[in-house]
Scaffold this active site. Sequence first.
Site, PDB file in Angstrom:
ATOM      1  N   HIS A 275      -6.863 -25.679 135.596  1.00 50.97           N
ATOM      2  CA  HIS A 275      -7.401 -24.860 136.939  1.00 50.97           C
ATOM      3  C   HIS A 275      -6.934 -25.587 138.254  1.00 50.97           C
ATOM      4  CE1 HIS A 275     -10.777 -23.527 133.919  1.00 50.97           C
ATOM      5  NE2 HIS A 275      -9.348 -23.184 133.556  1.00 50.97           N
TER       6      HIS A 275
ATOM      7  N   ARG B 187     -12.599 -19.289 139.890  1.00 48.71           N
ATOM      8  CA  ARG B 187     -12.468 -20.055 138.908  1.00 48.71           C
ATOM      9  C   ARG B 187     -11.174 -20.714 139.003  1.00 48.71           C
ATOM     10  NH1 ARG B 187     -10.159 -19.966 133.550  1.00 48.71           N
ATOM     11  NH2 ARG B 187     -11.139 -21.150 132.026  1.00 48.71           N
TER      12      ARG B 187
ATOM     13  N   GLY C  98      -9.873 -15.558 134.241  1.00 52.13           N
ATOM     14  CA  GLY C  98     -11.331 -15.636 133.840  1.00 52.13           C
ATOM     15  C   GLY C  98     -11.408 -16.771 132.626  1.00 52.13           C
ATOM     16  N   PRO C  99     -12.379 -16.883 131.897  1.00 48.53           N
ATOM     17  CA  PRO C  99     -12.832 -17.886 130.972  1.00 48.53           C
ATOM     18  C   PRO C  99     -12.032 -18.124 129.841  1.00 48.53           C
ATOM     19  CG  PRO C  99     -14.707 -16.370 130.930  1.00 48.53           C
ATOM     20  CD  PRO C  99     -13.676 -16.059 132.070  1.00 48.53           C
TER      21      PRO C  99
ATOM     22  N   GLU D 215      -9.568 -11.103 136.819  1.00 48.45           N
ATOM     23  CA  GLU D 215     -10.070 -10.442 137.648  1.00 48.45           C
ATOM     24  C   GLU D 215      -8.845 -10.071 138.743  1.00 48.45           C
ATOM     25  OE1 GLU D 215     -14.749 -12.272 137.694  1.00 48.45           O
ATOM     26  OE2 GLU D 215     -13.171 -12.800 139.449  1.00 48.45           O
TER      27      GLU D 215
ATOM     28  N   TYR E  21     -17.603 -14.960 145.192  1.00 49.95           N
ATOM     29  CA  TYR E  21     -17.251 -14.368 144.181  1.00 49.95           C
ATOM     30  C   TYR E  21     -17.688 -14.619 142.650  1.00 49.95           C
ATOM     31  CZ  TYR E  21     -14.346 -12.019 147.627  1.00 49.95           C
ATOM     32  OH  TYR E  21     -14.214 -11.099 148.605  1.00 49.95           O
TER      33      TYR E  21
END
Length: 297
Positions: free
Chosen positions: A92, A154, A173-174, A184, A194
């Site tokens: 990330h 994220r 996403g996760p 997304e 967001y």
Amino acid sequence: MSEREGAIVQIQEGNMSRHDLQTSEPVAAIGEGGFLGFLLTPDFTETGQAYGFYTYEANGVILNRLVMLTHEQESWTESEILLDQIPGANVHNGGRLAIGPDEMLYVTTGDAGEGELSQNQESLAGKILRLTLDGEVPDDNPLPGSYIYTLGHRNSQGLAWNSNGELYSSEHGPSGNPVGGHDEINLITAGSNYGWPEILGDEEQEGMELPIYHSGETAIAPSGISFDEQDQLYMATLRGEKLYRFNTEDASLSVALEDEGRLRDVRVHNGKVYIITNNTDGRGNPGETDDRLLVME
């Protein structure tokens, strides 16, 4: 084209050359980190300059920085640090760079594996940043004196504007933590939140924006995005291994290309669609010719 371990590839009249990258700290190509963002300045033909975003390690801490690069002969050299100590991690790190129709520089940052940083206005993690082309804070940014343009992200991986000047982003996403998928596409507006990690998918909370599309419990891992002349949004996906075409009017998704493996980036230019595969990133199944630059007409 940038390569994660720290090189820049130039293709000219069908001939490819790989140029070294000299940075003030060694590029840390660990996990999802490395030399991530690369963008030529608008006056590149006169100055030989570009923006770069890379991961490095200092005193055992993983960080990211935004720099100015200068091209000389067959190498690129870091000439100025524009923004430093952006939180980083094995995952990330964000790193997408784009210049908007307002002639400002936009930069995505990831949450560095700590979701709460995305909601922290004192941290540059989990944000979309907006800078002048000289690396200063624009006077009209939402938070006075801050580079932060939007928060609650994220790990945004794509930035693109349509013909009306509206900004869209793609975001991971996760993918299984706490629930799968929920990748997304977001319509980005100045100062908006967001939601990560407070809300997910269709969940709602006052003061937080919902995505215009999310993948539900299916993970597709969206990466680069680009609009065509008809304002159709192309989106490269990694885990999904497809190039999608997204209609922003009805939020419908269709497949434009598949069977090429993991796709890292897409760019529409002069009626052609350019796609970069990423099967050698440690999570794909590379063939003898990977990675490749593909062209669709």
